[in-house]
Design a protein around this motif. Structure first.
Motif: not given
Length: 299
Positions: A211-214, A217-218
């Motif tokens: 669900k993390i956008s980028t 970041e994941r």
């Protein structure tokens, strides 16, 4: 002494039907590494691994104990893991349960980051660790109690390098069913249940990371789990191989595999956590010296 033990067994065989019910030999003979080719090389390797394990786990414990900034719930679990590794604990304290405690830390950190300081406190982690020790000691005491009801009227030779419950109860000549049930129950509770909990936790973590956008970041979030995943793989792969192939695996292969499981993860655990935990890497000169040695040992 060996002759005396087998005279007791012979006496039992000739006295069936009388007042004698059990044969409890004066001693058991642990085969250890006898009969395995080129074992002198393996002994040198074991000594090296043991030395690095003691050095690494002692260093991690000392750093956590001396630095008040490392008193969070996460480091309570890491300190306990280093402690049981230092004891050479595989036969007595199942490490899988300690890995579940660390899995709880990562699960809360990623799924509920805003609640991390509340849900992963030293008190909560100490409670988890205390429950683990109580559970393990109870399992060990039950196993010991079940062994006392066995009669060893055939062989006293244990095909292991310690008094392993499985190879020991299989030597008995009376009903082994309670020991078999207890052994299978322990494999389920100490190996499969923790593994299922850990896998389920990482499924939830993976779902949250998706669900993390980028992608950056994941990857950054997943990197916080790599140390724990490494420990899980190092521990579970050889242990599950031994216990799920116990009927088909050669005794020598079983002994080597279990000995590797006993000594190898305790050496790698502090290296993995020290090299991948920023809070520990930033500490004093002593740590930097140890890190320098560990980083060269990897090559």
């Amino acid at each position: 002494m060996e002759g005396s033990s087998f005279r007791q067994i012979s006496f039992f065989n000739s006295a069936v039907g009388k007042n004698i019910t059990f044969v409890r030999p004066a001693y058991f003979k642990i085969v250890g590494f006898i009969g395995i080719p080129n074992m002198h090389y393996y002994y040198v390797f074991l000594f090296f691994v043991f030395f690095v394990s003691v050095l690494g786990n002692t260093t991690v414990m000392a750093l956590i104990y001396l630095d008040h900034n490392l008193r969070s719930g996460k480091y309570v679990a890491i300190f306990n893991l280093a402690f049981v590794d230092l004891l050479g604990n595989t036969a007595l304290v199942p490490k899988a349960l300690n890995l579940v405690a660390l899995c709880y830390d990562r699960l809360i950190a990623i799924l509920y980051p805003l609640h991390y300081q509340v849900r992963v406190t030293p008190k909560i982690m100490l409670s988890i660790v205390a429950f683990i020790w109580l559970f393990v000691l109870t399992c060990v005491l039950i196993a010991l109690g079940l062994l006392t009801r066995l009669s060893f009227c055939d062989s006293v030779v244990i095909n292991s390098f310690y008094c392993d419950h499985g190879p020991m109860y299989r030597l008995a000549c009376n009903d082994q069913t309670p020991n078999l049930v207890h052994g299978n129950l322990l494999i389920a509770l100490i190996l499969w249940v923790p593994l299922i909990i850990i896998v389920s936790s990482y499924v939830c973590i993976g779902h949250t990371l998706a669900k993390i956008s980028t992608a950056h970041e994941r990857i950054k979030a997943f990197k916080t789990c790599t140390a724990h995943l490494s420990l899980v793989a190092i521990y579970f792969i050889p242990v599950l191989t031994v216990y799920n192939m116990r009927a088909n695996i050669h005794p020598n292969a079983r002994i080597i595999n279990l000995s590797m499981t006993t000594v190898f993860p305790p050496m790698l655990n502090p290296i993995i956590y020290v090299l991948q935990t920023q809070e520990i890497r930033k500490k004093n000169i002593l740590l930097k010296t140890v890190l320098y040695g560990f980083e060269h040992l990897r090559f």
